[in-house]
Design an enzyme around this catalytic site. Structure first.
Site, short mmCIF file in Angstrom:
data_model
loop_
_atom_site.label_atom_id
_atom_site.label_comp_id
_atom_site.label_asym_id
_atom_site.label_seq_id
_atom_site.Cartn_x
_atom_site.Cartn_y
_atom_site.Cartn_z
N ASP A 3 0.82 -1.21 0.00
CA ASP A 3 0.00 0.00 0.00
C ASP A 3 0.85 1.27 0.00
OD1 ASP A 3 -2.12 -1.71 0.08
OD2 ASP A 3 -2.54 -1.43 2.21
N GLY A 4 2.06 1.17 0.55
CA GLY A 4 2.94 2.33 0.60
C GLY A 4 3.31 2.85 -0.77
N ASN A 17 -4.39 9.05 2.72
CA ASN A 17 -4.88 8.28 3.86
C ASN A 17 -5.36 9.14 5.01
OD1 ASN A 17 -4.90 5.63 3.11
ND2 ASN A 17 -3.12 5.01 4.29
N ASP A 29 -4.11 10.96 23.19
CA ASP A 29 -2.85 10.80 22.46
C ASP A 29 -2.86 11.57 21.15
OD1 ASP A 29 -1.74 9.29 24.39
OD2 ASP A 29 -1.91 7.37 23.36
#
Length: 395
Positions: free
Chosen positions: A126-127, A232, A262
């Site tokens: 996917d990268g 994304n 966070d």
């Protein structure tokens, strides 16, 4: 011009922007069927960009096979990144030297290839698709992604049949999924400092921690230091600090809530199956026009992920009472610190990524859910031999 006619016209040229709205509702209340999105060529593609996953020796042979096929059999002009062409394994292979010398090379950040590419082919995970998206900050050519990585949620094609699949795409009439992107701007020193404003009684009441009150966050005095397209997600987190992050979230200029935890993830439907899914968000089909807001480990039991309409503008700033700065990254890249007075503006981009489907946009997505994420996988319940054995049927 009708919506379908406009989509067909735009899809002929991958270098023109695709429509912003994937679902168009006109006066007759007609909603366009996403399955009607097809890729057709006004003229045969000539220039192909091949993206290969770096530092993966297993992809050297598939890369050479594909390049030979495109150059020798299809007479294509193949573009590759210079560091890919200069791979030591390719330099040692004398039989590939003739093909290698015909490759057009470029360097990210130095050479602009956005106006000369007709088709993108990705080899990896996917990268590779995320990287291909980052190379085109305006219109994106159609992307054909082969699954040669670890997860492969966004890469539906199998390399074993690459000749047949590539030939079909060159012939046209392939199904495509328009994956929406986020247009993101980082604005430094946007919020006016209270000490730069006339000190009336009202502003004195609004001053807090050296900044104007949060309902005055629309006052702009800063400069845009970064603007890019994100496929994304945009992730705002607390960075190395041990304190909870504390950021304010605005929607179309109105303060919606403060996020204490966070951090927070703002994602596209494509990104809903990535970091957002790990943080507890729902998974949304990429053809749904929406933006997702997902808190990361919120310090509140009632803070649930939300979905807002595509096209709204989200803005994230540090809260006046935040104990530390925040950090932001874009598809895992260009990570930087956000300080008091800075803001991040996010909205839907008018330049989606046209991703070519292997089968169709419904089958591909659910197959990825099943194969990659094992969605709804469980041991099947045994069938009853006789329905009368069930306690529900007892009189």
């Amino acid at each position: 011009m009708g919506d379908q006619e406009q989509l067909s016209k735009l899809s002929h040229s991958p270098l023109k922007p695709f429509p912003v709205c994937l679902f168009v509702c006109c006066c007759c209340r007609h909603i366009q069927d996403p399955a009607s999105q097809r890729l057709t060529w006004n003229k045969p593609p000539v220039n192909v960009l091949v993206i290969r996953k770096i530092r993966d020796e297993s992809l050297v042979e598939p890369f050479k096979e594909l390049c030979r096929f495109l150059v020798e059999e299809k007479q294509m002009m193949v573009y590759v990144e210079r560091r890919v062409a200069d791979d030591a394994a390719l330099l040692k292979d004398e039989s590939f030297s003739l093909i290698r010398n015909q490759l057009c090379t470029f360097r990210e950040g130095y050479d602009d290839i956005s106006n000369c590419i007709d088709l993108i082919i990705c080899l990896g995970g996917d990268g590779t698709l995320l990287y291909a998206s980052s190379l085109f900050q305006d219109s994106v050519p159609p992307v054909m992604a082969f699954h040669l990585g670890s997860l492969g949620f966004l890469t539906p094609f199998k390399f074993e049949s690459y000749k047949t699949e590539v030939a079909k795409v060159f012939e046209g009439n392939a199904a495509i999924t328009l994956r929406s992107r986020l247009k993101v701007k980082v604005v430094k020193d946007m919020l006016q400092r209270a000490d730069q404003q006339p000190h009336t009684h009202e502003t004195q009441q609004q001053e807090y921690n050296g900044l104007l009150a949060r309902d005055h966050a629309h006052s702009e005095t800063g400069k845009v230091t970064l603007q890019l397209q994100v496929l994304n997600e945009v992730v705002v987190d607390r960075g190395p600090s041990s304190y909870l992050s504390n950021v304010d979230l605005y929607l179309d200029g109105r303060l919606i809530t403060s996020v204490q935890g966070d951090g927070v993830i703002v994602s596209t439907p494509t990104g809903s199956t990535a970091y957002a899914a790990a943080a507890g968000a729902s998974m949304i089909h990429p053809n749904v026009p929406a933006i997702m807001v997902t808190p990361i480990c919120p310090h509140s039991l009632s803070f649930r992920p939300i979905v807002v309409p595509a096209g709204v503008e989200l803005m994230i700033t540090l809260s006046p009472d935040a104990r530390n700065t925040a950090w932001v990254s874009f598809d895992g890249r260009k990570r930087q610190e956000i300080q008091y007075g800075d803001c991040i503006k996010i909205t839907t981009s008018c330049y989606p990524v046209p991703s070519i489907c292997c089968h169709d946009l419904v089958y591909d997505w659910f197959e990825s859910l099943a194969e990659c994420l094992h969605w709804n996988v469980r041991k099947r319940q045994a069938r009853l031999a006789d329905a009368s054995d069930s306690s529900d049927t007892e009189n």
